[in-house]
Design an enzyme around this catalytic site. Structure first.
Site, short mmCIF file in Angstrom:
data_model
loop_
_atom_site.label_atom_id
_atom_site.label_comp_id
_atom_site.label_asym_id
_atom_site.label_seq_id
_atom_site.Cartn_x
_atom_site.Cartn_y
_atom_site.Cartn_z
N ARG A 6 58.89 61.74 10.88
CA ARG A 6 58.49 61.20 12.11
C ARG A 6 58.71 62.21 13.20
O ARG A 6 58.63 61.73 14.39
CB ARG A 6 60.05 60.17 12.42
CG ARG A 6 59.75 58.92 11.78
CD ARG A 6 60.80 57.94 12.04
NE ARG A 6 60.41 56.57 12.29
CZ ARG A 6 61.07 55.55 11.57
NH1 ARG A 6 61.83 55.70 10.75
NH2 ARG A 6 60.84 54.03 11.70
N LYS B 135 55.07 48.75 7.88
CA LYS B 135 55.18 49.89 6.85
C LYS B 135 56.10 49.26 5.67
O LYS B 135 55.82 49.51 4.89
CB LYS B 135 55.99 50.90 7.53
CG LYS B 135 55.49 51.79 8.84
CD LYS B 135 55.87 52.92 9.27
CE LYS B 135 57.36 52.95 9.85
NZ LYS B 135 57.37 52.16 10.96
N ARG C 217 61.55 38.83 13.22
CA ARG C 217 61.87 39.57 11.76
C ARG C 217 63.44 39.04 11.50
O ARG C 217 64.43 39.48 12.57
CB ARG C 217 61.73 40.83 11.99
CG ARG C 217 62.42 41.67 11.01
CD ARG C 217 61.61 43.15 10.96
NE ARG C 217 61.90 43.97 11.77
CZ ARG C 217 61.44 45.52 11.69
NH1 ARG C 217 60.41 45.74 10.77
NH2 ARG C 217 61.97 46.16 12.70
N ARG D 38 67.81 42.50 12.59
CA ARG D 38 68.23 43.81 12.32
C ARG D 38 68.83 44.27 13.75
O ARG D 38 68.12 43.89 15.04
CB ARG D 38 67.04 44.87 12.04
CG ARG D 38 66.98 45.38 10.58
CD ARG D 38 65.85 46.18 10.52
NE ARG D 38 65.54 47.45 11.19
CZ ARG D 38 64.85 48.21 10.85
NH1 ARG D 38 64.03 47.96 9.85
NH2 ARG D 38 64.71 49.40 11.74
P1 AMP Z 1 63.44 52.55 10.03
O1 AMP Z 1 63.97 51.33 9.15
O2 AMP Z 1 62.29 53.06 9.36
O3 AMP Z 1 63.07 51.54 11.38
O4 AMP Z 1 64.67 53.37 10.34
C1 AMP Z 1 65.71 52.93 11.02
C2 AMP Z 1 66.46 54.26 11.90
O5 AMP Z 1 66.63 55.11 11.04
C3 AMP Z 1 65.42 54.85 13.06
O6 AMP Z 1 65.74 54.14 14.39
C4 AMP Z 1 66.06 56.18 13.04
O7 AMP Z 1 67.26 56.14 13.63
C5 AMP Z 1 66.34 56.53 11.38
N1 AMP Z 1 65.23 57.12 10.70
C6 AMP Z 1 64.81 56.53 9.92
N2 AMP Z 1 63.66 57.66 9.50
C7 AMP Z 1 63.82 58.67 10.04
C8 AMP Z 1 63.19 59.92 10.12
N3 AMP Z 1 62.16 60.07 9.54
N4 AMP Z 1 63.57 60.69 11.20
C9 AMP Z 1 64.67 60.19 12.18
N5 AMP Z 1 65.41 59.16 12.06
C10 AMP Z 1 64.98 58.32 11.16
#
Ligand code: AMP
Length: 218
Positions: free
Chosen positions: A88, A15, A127, A160
């Site tokens: 999400r 993504k 990553r 990460r």
């Molecule tokens: P990502 O970088 O998109 O993988 O997001 C990292 C973390 O941020 C996720 O594991 C969630 O804890 C939080 N997060 C990001 N986007 C959302 C969302 N739309 N709803 C809830 N938590 C989110």
């Protein structure tokens, strides 16, 4: 040309990479709640601290917090975007639909990046992310090792924190339970495009360009 898009997909389905390519080619903003939260957490803001305890465990942050963050983003930007990692949950998708309806700016399309478990695990194990510009890279492809400098800004690379195996497991479970139902949700609305995300970034992006260029809505 479609100008209001959502990117759906499990962790490491690409993504972030595709969001970046779409942003560059189509001049769309690519907001990512995950990246915004990481910035807020670094700055130790109230929102960052409240959200941080969920994100650090690989759990989804409560809908109210995320929807608040997205509303704030929409209030301060023009009407075109590609959201990476939002919505999400069905609750977030419902709230998003309502906000966009009020603005008379409905979603144009949803890109669903579909990756196998094996692909996800392989990508996560390679990553690394820049501690300064937050760009993501793959060891053995973009950089030699985690000790290499960031190819974009020269900053230090790191893993990460939420890519650690036990946290990743929780993230994948959250995805399967709460996010995957959005595939059917957007399919019912006639907005879904399924994309095989097990392939290389360039090949996936070619599919996306085709979808965005041929399904013209205005
Ligand atoms: P990502 O970088 O998109 O993988 O997001 C990292 C973390 O941020 C996720 O594991 C969630 O804890 C939080 N997060 C990001 N986007 C959302 C969302 N739309 N709803 C809830 N938590 C989110």
């Amino acid at each position: 040309m479609k100008r209001r898009l959502v990117l759906l997909g499990p962790p490491a389905s690409g993504k972030g990479t595709q969001g970046q390519l779409i942003r560059e080619k189509f001049k769309l903003a690519a907001p990512s709640p995950g990246a915004i939260l990481r910035d807020e957490l670094k700055a130790k803001s109230e929102l960052g601290v409240a959200a941080g305890k969920f994100a650090n465990e690989g759990r989804l942050v409560p809908d109210e917090l995320i929807v608040q963050l997205v509303r704030r983003w929409l209030d301060t930007h023009n009407g075109s975007f590609i959201f990476d990692g939002f919505p999400r949950t069905i609750g977030q998708a419902d709230a998003f639909e309502e906000v966009l309806e009020k603005r008379q700016t409905p979603l144009d399309t949803v890109l669903s990046l579909e990756a196998d478990q094996e692909t996800i695990e392989r990508r996560i194990s390679r990553r690394v992310v820049c501690s300064i510009c937050e760009s993501s890279f793959s060891i053995g492809f973009h950089v030699e090792s985690v000790d290499s400098p960031c190819p974009r800004c020269g900053g230090d690379l790191q893993r990460r924190r939420d890519d650690a195996p036990e946290i990743l497991k929780a993230r994948l479970e959250e995805y399967r339970q709460k996010t995957e139902p959005l595939v059917a949700y957007y399919d019912e609305r006639g907005l879904l495009n399924r994309i095989d995300a097990n392939r290389s970034p360039g090949v996936i992006f070619a599919d996306i360009v085709h979808i965005l260029s041929t399904n013209d809505s205005d």
